[in-house]
Design a protein around this motif. Structure first.
Motif, PDB file in Angstrom:
ATOM      1  N   ASP A 151      12.429 -24.842  18.494  1.00 13.61           N
ATOM      2  CA  ASP A 151      11.368 -24.052  17.860  1.00 13.61           C
ATOM      3  C   ASP A 151      11.952 -23.183  16.757  1.00 13.61           C
ATOM      4  O   ASP A 151      13.152 -22.967  16.683  1.00 13.61           O
ATOM      5  N   GLY A 165       5.765 -14.948  17.428  1.00 17.39           N
ATOM      6  CA  GLY A 165       6.011 -16.168  18.181  1.00 17.39           C
ATOM      7  C   GLY A 165       6.770 -17.232  17.422  1.00 17.39           C
ATOM      8  O   GLY A 165       7.227 -17.028  16.305  1.00 17.39           O
ATOM      9  N   HIS A 195       4.317 -25.664  23.697  1.00 22.91           N
ATOM     10  CA  HIS A 195       4.727 -24.385  24.274  1.00 22.91           C
ATOM     11  C   HIS A 195       4.755 -23.396  23.136  1.00 22.91           C
ATOM     12  O   HIS A 195       4.490 -23.748  21.996  1.00 22.91           O
ATOM     13  N   TYR A 196       5.105 -22.151  23.425  1.00 27.05           N
ATOM     14  CA  TYR A 196       5.154 -21.110  22.381  1.00 27.05           C
ATOM     15  C   TYR A 196       3.801 -20.996  21.689  1.00 27.05           C
ATOM     16  O   TYR A 196       2.775 -21.139  22.341  1.00 27.05           O
ATOM     17  N   GLU A 197       3.782 -20.782  20.379  1.00 26.85           N
ATOM     18  CA  GLU A 197       2.512 -20.602  19.666  1.00 26.85           C
ATOM     19  C   GLU A 197       1.883 -21.943  19.302  1.00 26.85           C
ATOM     20  O   GLU A 197       0.748 -21.994  18.834  1.00 26.85           O
TER      21      GLU A 197
END
Ligand code: 4GN
Length: 201
Positions: free
Chosen positions: A29, A38, A90-92
Motif C-alpha cells: 500500500d 489512510g 483493505h485500508y482505504e
C-alpha cells in the motif's frame, strides 16, 4: 494454500497479496495521491496477484460497501459460475485503475463498513456453496427462506411436550396436504409480521 472440503465439491484457493509485492518489506500500500488519511493498495501488486489466479472462465468480484447488495437471487446466479475470483480490499481501498481493469462485479453484503473484504468474501462463499450439488440436500434449498420469496414456517422436533408446550397438532396428523397448507399460511403470517417489505415486491 489450497483446501478441499468434504467430498471435494468446492475448491478454494487463497493467495496472500504480500507475496506479490516487489518491495523488500513486502509493502502493498501507499499514500493516496491528492492527500488524505489512510493508505491505498497499489495497482501493480493487486494485478500480479490477479494474474496468478486468473482463469478463462472466471468471474472477478470485488467486495465493497459500494457494490450491489447481495441477495438470494444473486447467490443462486453466482453458484452457476465455473470460477469466482474474489478480491478483498483493505485500508482505504484499492487504486481505481486496477479495479477498472479486472473487476466485473462489485458486491456488498450490507450497508456497513468492515476493515477488510475477507469477511464479506466468506459470507459470499458460504451462501454460494449451499447451492453446490451435494453440499445440502436439495429440499433444504427449495424449502428455505427466500427461495419462494417468503420467510420460513416454524419447525418442531421431539420431544412432543417441552416445558409444558406442545407441538401444533396438525404436524402430528400425517395429513401431508394439510401440513403443506398450514406451513404456507404460517410462512405468509410470519412474513407479514416480520418482513412486510418482502410482500410488497
Ligand atoms: C465490503 C468491504 C464492507 C463490505 C468492506 C461490505 C473493505 N466493508 N459491506 N471493507 O460488503 C475500503 C476498501 C473498505 C475495502 C473495503
Amino acid at each position: 494454500m489450497e483446501k478441499l472440503y468434504g467430498k471435494e465439491q468446492i475448491n478454494l484457493n487463497v493467495v496472500n497479496i504480500r507475496d506479490f509485492s516487489q518491495n523488500k518489506h513486502k509493502k502493498v500500500d501507499d499514500t493516496p495521491y491528492g492527500g488524505g488519511a489512510g493508505m491505498v493498495m497499489m495497482p501493480d501488486v493487486v494485478y500480479r496477484a490477479y494474474q496468478s489466479v486468473k482463469k478463462e472462465k472466471a468471474k472477478v468480484i470485488y467486495m465493497s460497501p459500494q457494490g450491489k447488495t447481495l441477495n438470494q437471487k444473486k447467490v443462486e446466479d453466482l453458484s452457476k459460475e465455473e470460477h469466482l475470483i474474489i478480491l478483498c480490499g483493505h485500508y482505504e481501498g484499492i487504486d481505481q485503475r486496477v479495479l477498472d481493469k479486472i473487476v466485473e462485479e462489485e458486491i456488498s453484503i450490507g450497508d456497513y463498513v468492515l476493515t477488510g473484504g475477507e469477511i464479506p468474501a466468506m459470507v459470499l462463499i458460504d451462501s454460494v456453496s449451499r447451492y453446490i450439488e451435494g453440499v445440502l440436500k436439495k429440499r433444504s434449498i427449495q424449502e428455505e427462506s427466500f427461495s419462494n420469496g417468503l420467510l420460513e414456517y416454524p419447525q418442531y422436533t421431539r420431544p412432543e411436550i417441552f416445558e409444558g408446550e406442545t407441538v401444533p397438532e396438525i404436524l402430528l396428523s400425517g395429513h401431508h396436504e394439510k401440513i403443506q397448507k398450514w406451513r404456507k399460511e404460517k410462512s405468509l403470517e410470519i412474513t407479514k409480521k416480520k418482513r412486510p417489505d418482502l410482500l410488497e415486491k
